[in-house]
Design a protein around this motif. Structure first.
Motif, PDB file in Angstrom:
ATOM      1  N   ALA A   1      -6.110  -6.756  -2.284  1.00  0.00           N
ATOM      2  CA  ALA A   1      -5.893  -5.318  -2.089  1.00  0.00           C
ATOM      3  C   ALA A   1      -5.423  -4.681  -3.389  1.00  0.00           C
ATOM      4  O   ALA A   1      -5.835  -3.564  -3.729  1.00  0.00           O
ATOM      5  N   ARG A   2      -4.587  -5.379  -4.122  1.00  0.00           N
ATOM      6  CA  ARG A   2      -4.127  -4.869  -5.421  1.00  0.00           C
ATOM      7  C   ARG A   2      -5.304  -4.706  -6.377  1.00  0.00           C
ATOM      8  O   ARG A   2      -5.437  -3.694  -7.066  1.00  0.00           O
ATOM      9  N   ALA A   3      -6.206  -5.684  -6.400  1.00  0.00           N
ATOM     10  CA  ALA A   3      -7.390  -5.592  -7.252  1.00  0.00           C
ATOM     11  C   ALA A   3      -8.307  -4.474  -6.774  1.00  0.00           C
ATOM     12  O   ALA A   3      -8.887  -3.742  -7.586  1.00  0.00           O
ATOM     13  N   ASP A   4      -8.431  -4.303  -5.462  1.00  0.00           N
ATOM     14  CA  ASP A   4      -9.282  -3.245  -4.901  1.00  0.00           C
ATOM     15  C   ASP A   4      -8.779  -1.850  -5.275  1.00  0.00           C
ATOM     16  O   ASP A   4      -9.568  -0.904  -5.347  1.00  0.00           O
ATOM     17  N   LEU A   5      -7.479  -1.717  -5.497  1.00  0.00           N
ATOM     18  CA  LEU A   5      -6.926  -0.411  -5.863  1.00  0.00           C
ATOM     19  C   LEU A   5      -7.492   0.088  -7.192  1.00  0.00           C
ATOM     20  O   LEU A   5      -7.502   1.288  -7.456  1.00  0.00           O
TER      21      LEU A   5
ATOM     22  N   GLU B   1     -11.505  -2.672   1.603  1.00  0.00           N
ATOM     23  CA  GLU B   1     -11.735  -3.676   2.636  1.00  0.00           C
ATOM     24  C   GLU B   1     -10.537  -4.615   2.765  1.00  0.00           C
ATOM     25  O   GLU B   1     -10.070  -4.888   3.871  1.00  0.00           O
ATOM     26  N   ALA B   2     -10.022  -5.104   1.644  1.00  0.00           N
ATOM     27  CA  ALA B   2      -8.874  -6.017   1.695  1.00  0.00           C
ATOM     28  C   ALA B   2      -7.644  -5.300   2.234  1.00  0.00           C
ATOM     29  O   ALA B   2      -6.860  -5.886   2.979  1.00  0.00           O
ATOM     30  N   ALA B   3      -7.480  -4.027   1.886  1.00  0.00           N
ATOM     31  CA  ALA B   3      -6.333  -3.255   2.380  1.00  0.00           C
ATOM     32  C   ALA B   3      -6.390  -3.115   3.894  1.00  0.00           C
ATOM     33  O   ALA B   3      -5.369  -3.229   4.582  1.00  0.00           O
ATOM     34  N   ALA B   4      -7.577  -2.896   4.429  1.00  0.00           N
ATOM     35  CA  ALA B   4      -7.733  -2.773   5.880  1.00  0.00           C
ATOM     36  C   ALA B   4      -7.446  -4.102   6.575  1.00  0.00           C
ATOM     37  O   ALA B   4      -6.782  -4.138   7.613  1.00  0.00           O
TER      38      ALA B   4
ATOM     39  N   ASP C   1       4.568  -1.805  -5.129  1.00  0.00           N
ATOM     40  CA  ASP C   1       4.917  -1.104  -6.370  1.00  0.00           C
ATOM     41  C   ASP C   1       3.736  -0.367  -6.984  1.00  0.00           C
ATOM     42  O   ASP C   1       3.918   0.508  -7.813  1.00  0.00           O
ATOM     43  N   ARG C   2       2.520  -0.719  -6.563  1.00  0.00           N
ATOM     44  CA  ARG C   2       1.319  -0.132  -7.166  1.00  0.00           C
ATOM     45  C   ARG C   2       0.490   0.714  -6.195  1.00  0.00           C
ATOM     46  O   ARG C   2      -0.586   1.177  -6.546  1.00  0.00           O
ATOM     47  N   LEU C   3       0.984   0.895  -4.985  1.00  0.00           N
ATOM     48  CA  LEU C   3       0.224   1.664  -3.996  1.00  0.00           C
ATOM     49  C   LEU C   3       0.099   3.122  -4.407  1.00  0.00           C
ATOM     50  O   LEU C   3       1.074   3.730  -4.859  1.00  0.00           O
ATOM     51  N   PRO C   4      -1.090   3.698  -4.220  1.00  0.00           N
ATOM     52  CA  PRO C   4      -1.249   5.130  -4.483  1.00  0.00           C
ATOM     53  C   PRO C   4      -0.610   5.937  -3.340  1.00  0.00           C
ATOM     54  O   PRO C   4      -0.306   5.404  -2.287  1.00  0.00           O
ATOM     55  N   VAL C   5      -0.396   7.212  -3.602  1.00  0.00           N
ATOM     56  CA  VAL C   5       0.127   8.102  -2.556  1.00  0.00           C
ATOM     57  C   VAL C   5      -1.000   9.024  -2.147  1.00  0.00           C
ATOM     58  O   VAL C   5      -1.577   9.689  -3.012  1.00  0.00           O
TER      59      VAL C   5
END
Length: 142
Positions: free
Chosen positions: A57-61, A68-71, A108-112
């Motif tokens: 999910a971090r790489a997908d960001l 897909e990984a985040a879901a 720490d890296r999630l977008p808003v």
């Protein structure tokens, strides 16, 4: 839709592919719903999957539109967020620490705004993992 045994709560995983919402759903078996303890083999499998999905999910960001990984992680965290630290029976200490680190790194890296409601789910699971670590000394080699 395909079902496969995933080990989480004795359930099966239904894999659907509806657009970007291809999240894994855990379908608990009837005897799993009443179980309160979570054996080490089940928690370790979930913690491994959590660690891997958090890294993906971090790489997908980094790629707009890829979630897909985040879901998939959101679905897993939904399940893990219902855990209580006292119900985990001898969880693998290394996997507890690795999963917590991977989730903290992702948080720490999630977008808003965060995709798939990840922020709240990550906080819930981190609270459980921190409680497990606080329960006893975690001896994980680096």
């Amino acid at each position: 839709m395909e079902l496969e045994k995933d080990g989480l709560n004795g359930g099966a995983t239904a894999q659907g592919t509806e657009g970007a919402e291809a999240a894994r759903q855990v379908i608990p078996s009837p005897d799993a719903v009443t179980a309160t303890s979570i054996p080490a083999e089940l928690s370790t499998a979930a913690l491994r999957r959590c660690t891997a999905l958090a890294a993906r999910a971090r790489a997908d960001l980094l790629t707009p539109g890829r979630q897909e990984a985040a879901a998939q992680l959101a679905a897993l965290l939904e399940e893990m967020g219902s855990w209580e630290a006292s119900h985990l029976v001898d969880p693998d200490p290394t996997m507890v620490v690795l999963a917590a680190a991977a989730l903290q790194d992702l948080a720490d890296r999630l977008p808003v705004p965060a995709p798939a409601g990840l922020e709240v789910r990550i906080e819930l699971v981190l609270a459980v993992l921190h409680a497990v670590m606080d329960r006893g000394r975690v001896a994980a080699t680096a």
